[in-house]
Design a protein around this motif. Structure first.
Motif, PDB file in Angstrom:
ATOM      1  N   MET A   1      11.738  10.785  14.301  1.00  0.00           N
ATOM      2  CA  MET A   1      12.082  10.984  15.709  1.00  0.00           C
ATOM      3  C   MET A   1      11.091  10.286  16.616  1.00  0.00           C
ATOM      4  O   MET A   1      11.447   9.680  17.603  1.00  0.00           O
ATOM      5  N   MET A   4      11.918   6.775  17.092  1.00  0.00           N
ATOM      6  CA  MET A   4      13.051   6.527  17.976  1.00  0.00           C
ATOM      7  C   MET A   4      12.652   6.575  19.446  1.00  0.00           C
ATOM      8  O   MET A   4      13.135   5.803  20.245  1.00  0.00           O
ATOM      9  N   LYS A   5      11.760   7.482  19.780  1.00  0.00           N
ATOM     10  CA  LYS A   5      11.355   7.605  21.178  1.00  0.00           C
ATOM     11  C   LYS A   5      10.666   6.314  21.634  1.00  0.00           C
ATOM     12  O   LYS A   5      10.884   5.854  22.732  1.00  0.00           O
ATOM     13  N   HIS A   7      11.168   3.382  20.513  1.00  0.00           N
ATOM     14  CA  HIS A   7      12.268   2.455  20.676  1.00  0.00           C
ATOM     15  C   HIS A   7      12.846   2.549  22.096  1.00  0.00           C
ATOM     16  O   HIS A   7      13.069   1.563  22.758  1.00  0.00           O
ATOM     17  N   THR A   8      13.068   3.777  22.544  1.00  0.00           N
ATOM     18  CA  THR A   8      13.662   4.004  23.859  1.00  0.00           C
ATOM     19  C   THR A   8      12.795   3.423  24.962  1.00  0.00           C
ATOM     20  O   THR A   8      13.301   2.782  25.870  1.00  0.00           O
ATOM     21  N   ASP A  11      13.192  -0.153  25.163  1.00  0.00           N
ATOM     22  CA  ASP A  11      14.520  -0.546  25.594  1.00  0.00           C
ATOM     23  C   ASP A  11      14.753  -0.338  27.078  1.00  0.00           C
ATOM     24  O   ASP A  11      15.568  -1.012  27.677  1.00  0.00           O
ATOM     25  N   SER A  12      14.074   0.648  27.647  1.00  0.00           N
ATOM     26  CA  SER A  12      14.358   0.992  29.035  1.00  0.00           C
ATOM     27  C   SER A  12      13.627   0.083  30.007  1.00  0.00           C
ATOM     28  O   SER A  12      13.725   0.268  31.213  1.00  0.00           O
ATOM     29  N   GLU A  14      14.105  -2.895  31.068  1.00  0.00           N
ATOM     30  CA  GLU A  14      14.948  -3.560  32.057  1.00  0.00           C
ATOM     31  C   GLU A  14      15.369  -2.623  33.170  1.00  0.00           C
ATOM     32  O   GLU A  14      15.519  -3.034  34.312  1.00  0.00           O
ATOM     33  N   ILE A  15      15.592  -1.349  32.797  1.00  0.00           N
ATOM     34  CA  ILE A  15      16.028  -0.392  33.814  1.00  0.00           C
ATOM     35  C   ILE A  15      14.891  -0.106  34.785  1.00  0.00           C
ATOM     36  O   ILE A  15      15.097  -0.081  36.006  1.00  0.00           O
ATOM     37  N   PHE A  18      14.659  -2.931  37.130  1.00  0.00           N
ATOM     38  CA  PHE A  18      15.691  -2.875  38.170  1.00  0.00           C
ATOM     39  C   PHE A  18      15.200  -2.023  39.342  1.00  0.00           C
ATOM     40  O   PHE A  18      15.291  -2.424  40.496  1.00  0.00           O
ATOM     41  N   PHE A  19      14.649  -0.859  39.003  1.00  0.00           N
ATOM     42  CA  PHE A  19      14.180   0.030  40.073  1.00  0.00           C
ATOM     43  C   PHE A  19      13.000  -0.586  40.816  1.00  0.00           C
ATOM     44  O   PHE A  19      12.905  -0.494  42.038  1.00  0.00           O
ATOM     45  N   TRP A  34      19.865   8.567  40.107  1.00  0.00           N
ATOM     46  CA  TRP A  34      19.603   8.489  38.663  1.00  0.00           C
ATOM     47  C   TRP A  34      19.171   9.854  38.119  1.00  0.00           C
ATOM     48  O   TRP A  34      19.725  10.359  37.147  1.00  0.00           O
ATOM     49  N   GLY A  38      21.918  13.275  35.935  1.00  0.00           N
ATOM     50  CA  GLY A  38      21.717  13.989  34.679  1.00  0.00           C
ATOM     51  C   GLY A  38      21.717  15.485  34.890  1.00  0.00           C
ATOM     52  O   GLY A  38      22.419  16.224  34.206  1.00  0.00           O
ATOM     53  N   ASP A 297      23.393  -7.125  14.445  1.00  0.00           N
ATOM     54  CA  ASP A 297      23.486  -6.026  15.406  1.00  0.00           C
ATOM     55  C   ASP A 297      24.889  -5.460  15.478  1.00  0.00           C
ATOM     56  O   ASP A 297      25.101  -4.273  15.538  1.00  0.00           O
ATOM     57  N   ASN A 298      25.880  -6.357  15.544  1.00  0.00           N
ATOM     58  CA  ASN A 298      27.246  -5.879  15.707  1.00  0.00           C
ATOM     59  C   ASN A 298      28.206  -6.894  15.106  1.00  0.00           C
ATOM     60  O   ASN A 298      27.850  -8.029  14.824  1.00  0.00           O
TER      61      ASN A 298
ATOM     62  N   ARG B 154      23.028   9.308  31.201  1.00  0.00           N
ATOM     63  CA  ARG B 154      22.654  10.295  32.211  1.00  0.00           C
ATOM     64  C   ARG B 154      23.275  11.657  31.967  1.00  0.00           C
ATOM     65  O   ARG B 154      22.653  12.678  32.194  1.00  0.00           O
ATOM     66  N   ASN B 175      21.542  -1.553  27.510  1.00  0.00           N
ATOM     67  CA  ASN B 175      20.684  -1.796  28.673  1.00  0.00           C
ATOM     68  C   ASN B 175      21.405  -2.539  29.773  1.00  0.00           C
ATOM     69  O   ASN B 175      21.352  -2.167  30.940  1.00  0.00           O
ATOM     70  N   VAL B 179      22.142  -1.281  33.590  1.00  0.00           N
ATOM     71  CA  VAL B 179      21.615  -1.976  34.769  1.00  0.00           C
ATOM     72  C   VAL B 179      22.770  -2.432  35.668  1.00  0.00           C
ATOM     73  O   VAL B 179      22.737  -2.254  36.887  1.00  0.00           O
TER      74      VAL B 179
END
Lengths: 326, 202
Positions: A1, A4-5, A7-8, A11-12, A14-15, A18-19, A34, A38, A297-298, B154, B175, B179
């Motif tokens: 676990m 994985m965190k 990893h997050t 990954d975040s 870019e977000i 953006f902010f 945002w 949630g 990946d896919n 979210r 991602n 965005v």
């Protein structure tokens, strides 16, 4: 676990960028949306479904799964069920005979396991041997496996690490037989293959390989060697040295094909990614390709590459993809 | 209803793999409500969503012997519910209502200038409800994939790795979707504000 965190966080990035790039007042507004989106949803979910509804659905589910009638259950492991039977023997002598017959019948129904598309399965067999099976593989063994015999049938692809024993370990695959005492090997044998080919690659030890109908034609394979049997060649092919890395690429989530028709490659993609792939003309599926992908990946990136190389194009359908000529 | 913790989900999957019915029931109780609400966003009908979630759990039980290697138990179920929902939509294409109902409250909220950057968090229930319906309205206007990724992040609280697993795309694509979704929400808000200004002067 914890992995994985991490990893997050990566990954975040870019977000958060953006902010960061927004003007100050706009950033506060957007961050507010945002964060609240949630929080608000969790409150709403709790209000929409009551505990009572959950319990009703659970009992409906129990009915559908026959959880209330014990005898309908098909256990995957023998442990739980045999202790239940032991309990009944103590209390109901009359039921003992019935239970014994049921137990006898149950003993002779083989265990069948199918690996869902999109997943692989690693499991330890009762004799201590390890089995890793690729997506879509079905295997079957007797409930007496590891007690009176070590026979297993397979349709699909699996890597075996067989624990040494005096009882031969016998893998049956679409008419081929692989017999060993203690070794590791990979079998690829799909009943959907055009020639129903079974390909055997040996990683360690010594293996006997023959068609079920013609045991006299057996060949012996040693480490690093490969042989095959199919509907076209009834006797096992002379063992040749073959790189094991290709044969067991699937275990590390890689894709490897050496001069395979596209139909075989599409079959593999369908199982690996749980999608359907269709093509507009039969000729498309007959052209061959050699390729190695490291942890794709896919499915779309793989299809895009295949299409570029072969002058094809693909479009999305409701359940997967359709391949056609450009 | 308490949310299912990741560690507990992994433990429960291990127990379900060896046919533990109590673990199966616990997993169901802890995730049923969220999964039904999640399914509703595809099939727009609570009863259908409930049937789909039950079917997902039937699949879970029938495939229990292979659960040991599932790394992301939560996304496993979201993925199953999503696939079953998409199949349902495909098979019932002509019975789907073409229009989604937009609540009056959302429309009314859209006409007010609500601030989101509210650091004091002292908004009353009425305000909270307005915000909820407004943000729902905005999200419902996003392109399908962006909406899915945004909601999974979210609303369902999944990390990008898990969302990638549910949507069968790479984490990078997830991602990008999120965005883009944020950029679109920003645009929709700007358009709403302009409309309000025009309405105010006219």
């Amino acid at each position: 676990m914890a992995k994985m965190k991490k990893h997050t966080d990566d990954d975040s990035r870019e977000i958060s960028e953006f902010f960061r790039e927004l003007p100050d007042n706009e950033r506060m507004e957007m961050l507010g949306i945002w964060n609240k989106s949630g929080m608000l949803h969790r409150e709403a979910t709790a209000n929409e479904i009551t505990d009572e509804e959950t319990e009703d659905a659970l009992s409906a589910l129990h009915n559908k799964l026959n959880f209330d009638s014990q005898q309908n259950e098909e256990p995957t492991t023998s442990a739980g069920s045999s202790s239940k039977i032991a309990g009944r023997l103590t209390y109901f002598l009359a039921a003992a005979a019935v239970a014994l017959i049921a137990f006898g019948a149950w003993l002779y129904t083989p265990v069948t396991i199918t690996v869902p598309a999109g997943q692989t399965l690693a499991m330890e067999l009762r004799d201590g041997s390890m089995l890793t099976a690729n997506s879509g593989t079905t295997f079957e063994y007797s409930r007496l496996f590891g007690i009176t015999n070590r026979n297993i049938s397979i349709d699909g692809e699996a890597f075996f690490e067989v624990r040494s024993s005096d009882v031969p370990f016998i893998a049956n695959a679409n008419g081929s037989v692989t017999e060993v005492l203690g070794t590791s090997f990979n079998i690829r044998s799909w009943s959907t293959d055009p020639d129903r080919e079974t390909r055997l690659n040996v990683a360690s030890g010594r293996v006997k390989f023959y068609p079920q109908s013609f045991p006299e034609s057996a060949v012996e394979l040693t480490e690093g060697h490969s042989s095959r049997i199919s509907d076209v060649i009834k006797k096992p092919a002379d063992p040749v040295r073959a790189p094991l890395s290709y044969a067991i690429a699937w275990r590390d989530n890689n894709l490897a094909f050496s001069v395979q028709p596209l139909s075989v490659i599409f079959d593999e993609l369908e199982r690996k990614y749980d999608v359907t792939i269709e093509w507009s003309e039969p000729e498309i599926a007959q052209t061959t390709l050699s390729t190695f992908y490291t942890q794709p990946d896919n499915v779309e990136s793989v299809l895009a590459d295949i299409c570029t190389v072969k002058g094809l194009t693909f479009s999305q359908t409701s359940t997967g993809y359709r391949i056609s000529r450009k | 209803m308490d949310q299912l913790k990741d560690e507990r989900a992994v433990e429960l999957f291990g127990l379900i793999a060896v046919s533990d019915r109590k673990a199966f029931d616990e997993f169901f109780r802890k995730s049923y409500a969220t999964l039904v609400v999640f399914g509703c966003r595809y099939v727009k009908d609570k009863q259908t969503a409930s049937d789909i979630v039950q079917e997902a759990f039937i699949k879970l039980w029938n495939n229990r012997s292979s659960l040991k290697d599932v790394e992301l138990p939560k996304s496993y179920l979201y993925r199953t519910v999503r696939n079953l929902s998409l199949n349902y939509i495909r098979d019932n294409a002509n019975t789907q209502p073409g229009l989604e109902l937009i609540s009056d409250q959302a429309v009314a909220a859209g006409e007010e200038q609500l601030s989101w950057a509210d650091p004091t968090e002292q908004s009353d229930d009425d305000d909270t409800q307005k915000r909820l319906s407004l943000v729902k309205l905005w999200i419902s206007q996003l392109p399908e994939r962006q909406r899915e990724a945004f909601e999974l992040s979210r609303f369902e609280g999944l990390d990008h790795h898990e969302i990638a697993d549910v949507m069968n795309v790479s984490a990078r694509t997830v991602n990008n979707h999120i965005v883009e979704a944020l950029k679109n929400i920003q645009k929709i808000r700007e358009m709403d504000e302009k409309k309000n200004v025009i309405a105010g002067h006219g």
